[in-house]
Design a protein around this motif. Structure first.
Motif, short mmCIF file in Angstrom:
data_model
loop_
_atom_site.label_atom_id
_atom_site.label_comp_id
_atom_site.label_asym_id
_atom_site.label_seq_id
_atom_site.Cartn_x
_atom_site.Cartn_y
_atom_site.Cartn_z
N LEU A 57 0.86 -1.18 0.00
CA LEU A 57 0.00 0.00 0.00
C LEU A 57 0.90 1.23 0.00
O LEU A 57 1.81 1.34 0.83
N GLY A 58 0.68 2.14 -0.93
CA GLY A 58 1.55 3.29 -1.12
C GLY A 58 2.01 3.98 0.15
O GLY A 58 3.20 4.09 0.40
N PRO A 59 1.10 4.49 0.98
CA PRO A 59 1.53 5.26 2.15
C PRO A 59 1.98 4.40 3.34
O PRO A 59 2.33 4.94 4.37
N ASP A 60 1.97 3.08 3.21
CA ASP A 60 2.31 2.20 4.34
C ASP A 60 3.79 2.33 4.69
O ASP A 60 4.65 1.92 3.93
N GLY A 61 4.06 2.89 5.85
CA GLY A 61 5.43 2.99 6.34
C GLY A 61 5.72 2.01 7.45
O GLY A 61 6.78 2.04 8.06
N ARG A 62 4.78 1.14 7.73
CA ARG A 62 4.92 0.20 8.84
C ARG A 62 5.28 -1.21 8.40
O ARG A 62 5.45 -2.10 9.22
N GLY A 63 5.34 -1.45 7.08
CA GLY A 63 5.74 -2.76 6.58
C GLY A 63 4.70 -3.84 6.72
O GLY A 63 5.04 -5.02 6.88
N ILE A 64 3.44 -3.48 6.64
CA ILE A 64 2.37 -4.47 6.76
C ILE A 64 2.46 -5.47 5.60
O ILE A 64 2.20 -6.67 5.78
N ASN A 65 2.86 -5.01 4.41
CA ASN A 65 3.02 -5.92 3.27
C ASN A 65 4.03 -7.02 3.58
O ASN A 65 3.83 -8.18 3.25
N LYS A 66 5.11 -6.67 4.26
CA LYS A 66 6.14 -7.64 4.64
C LYS A 66 5.59 -8.62 5.67
O LYS A 66 5.87 -9.82 5.60
N LEU A 67 4.80 -8.13 6.63
CA LEU A 67 4.19 -9.01 7.63
C LEU A 67 3.28 -10.04 6.96
O LEU A 67 3.29 -11.22 7.32
N ILE A 68 2.48 -9.59 5.99
CA ILE A 68 1.56 -10.49 5.29
C ILE A 68 2.36 -11.51 4.49
O ILE A 68 2.09 -12.72 4.57
N SER A 69 3.34 -11.06 3.73
CA SER A 69 4.15 -11.96 2.91
C SER A 69 4.90 -12.97 3.79
O SER A 69 4.93 -14.17 3.49
N ASP A 70 5.49 -12.50 4.87
CA ASP A 70 6.22 -13.40 5.78
C ASP A 70 5.29 -14.44 6.40
O ASP A 70 5.68 -15.60 6.57
N LYS A 71 4.08 -14.05 6.74
CA LYS A 71 3.12 -14.99 7.32
C LYS A 71 2.73 -16.06 6.29
O LYS A 71 2.60 -17.24 6.62
N LEU A 72 2.54 -15.65 5.03
CA LEU A 72 2.22 -16.62 3.98
C LEU A 72 3.36 -17.62 3.79
O LEU A 72 3.12 -18.82 3.64
N VAL A 73 4.59 -17.14 3.83
CA VAL A 73 5.75 -18.03 3.73
C VAL A 73 5.79 -18.97 4.93
O VAL A 73 6.02 -20.18 4.79
N TYR A 74 5.53 -18.45 6.12
CA TYR A 74 5.50 -19.26 7.33
C TYR A 74 4.43 -20.36 7.23
O TYR A 74 4.61 -21.46 7.72
N MET A 75 3.33 -20.04 6.54
CA MET A 75 2.24 -21.01 6.37
C MET A 75 2.57 -22.05 5.29
O MET A 75 1.79 -22.96 5.05
N GLY A 76 3.71 -21.89 4.61
CA GLY A 76 4.14 -22.87 3.63
C GLY A 76 3.91 -22.49 2.18
O GLY A 76 4.06 -23.31 1.28
N TYR A 77 3.55 -21.24 1.93
CA TYR A 77 3.29 -20.77 0.57
C TYR A 77 4.49 -19.97 0.05
O TYR A 77 5.31 -19.50 0.82
N LYS A 78 4.55 -19.82 -1.25
CA LYS A 78 5.54 -18.94 -1.86
C LYS A 78 4.92 -17.55 -1.92
O LYS A 78 3.79 -17.39 -2.37
#
Length: 159
Positions: A57-78
């Motif tokens: 998300l453009g104005p996101d300075g908190r790295g929520i995109n990284k949290l979501i992506s990391d959680k998906l990887v943790y769940m076993g997804y690419k």
């Protein structure tokens, strides 16, 4: 001694007293609200063995995109993440999100909505939402976990 034990006359509550009491109850309980929801298009594909791309998300300075992506990887997804300008061609699901923040002594995430989309058509396949007010607040990691868990549970539920 009997003078002190004499029954006192109790005044009936007026409309103003009742209204004040109701407002106090609403004010005290409004901080305890939390809602969660998720949906998945039953006509859509299964969610197994998918590759995800989380659009930042453009104005996101908190790295929520990284949290979501990391959680998906943790769940076993690419999963990868980026600005959404050049989405890789091997992606099965594009992930959008919207976060709302609130101030109450400290900043906290009030609401998080995550949407899974078809990368070719941009049609939503499923989404989830989590809303926690101050007294039931969760960390951003917990909010991401809650929303993704609810989406995946809905997607894997028997049709």
């Amino acid at each position: 001694l009997l003078i002190f034990l004499k029954p006192q006359k109790v005044e009936p509550m007026t409309h103003i007293h009742k209204l004040f009491f109701l407002l106090v109850v609403i004010f005290l309980t409004s901080g305890c609200v939390n809602k969660m929801s998720a949906n998945w298009d039953p006509s859509g594909s299964t969610i197994d063995n998918k590759t995800f791309y989380v659009k930042k998300l453009g104005p996101d300075g908190r790295g929520i995109n990284k949290l979501i992506s990391d959680k998906l990887v943790y769940m076993g997804y690419k999963s990868t993440t980026g600005l959404g300008v050049d989405i890789p061609s091997n992606v099965d699901i594009v992930v959008d999100y919207a976060d709302k923040w609130m101030w109450d002594i400290t900043m906290y995430m009030l609401e998080l909505t995550i949407t899974f989309r078809d990368p070719k058509t941009d049609v939503p396949l499923g989404s989830g939402n989590s809303y926690h007010t101050s007294l039931t607040r969760k960390s951003p990691q917990e909010m991401v976990d809650e929303v993704l868990t609810n989406i995946f549970n809905k997607a894997k539920a028997p049709k």
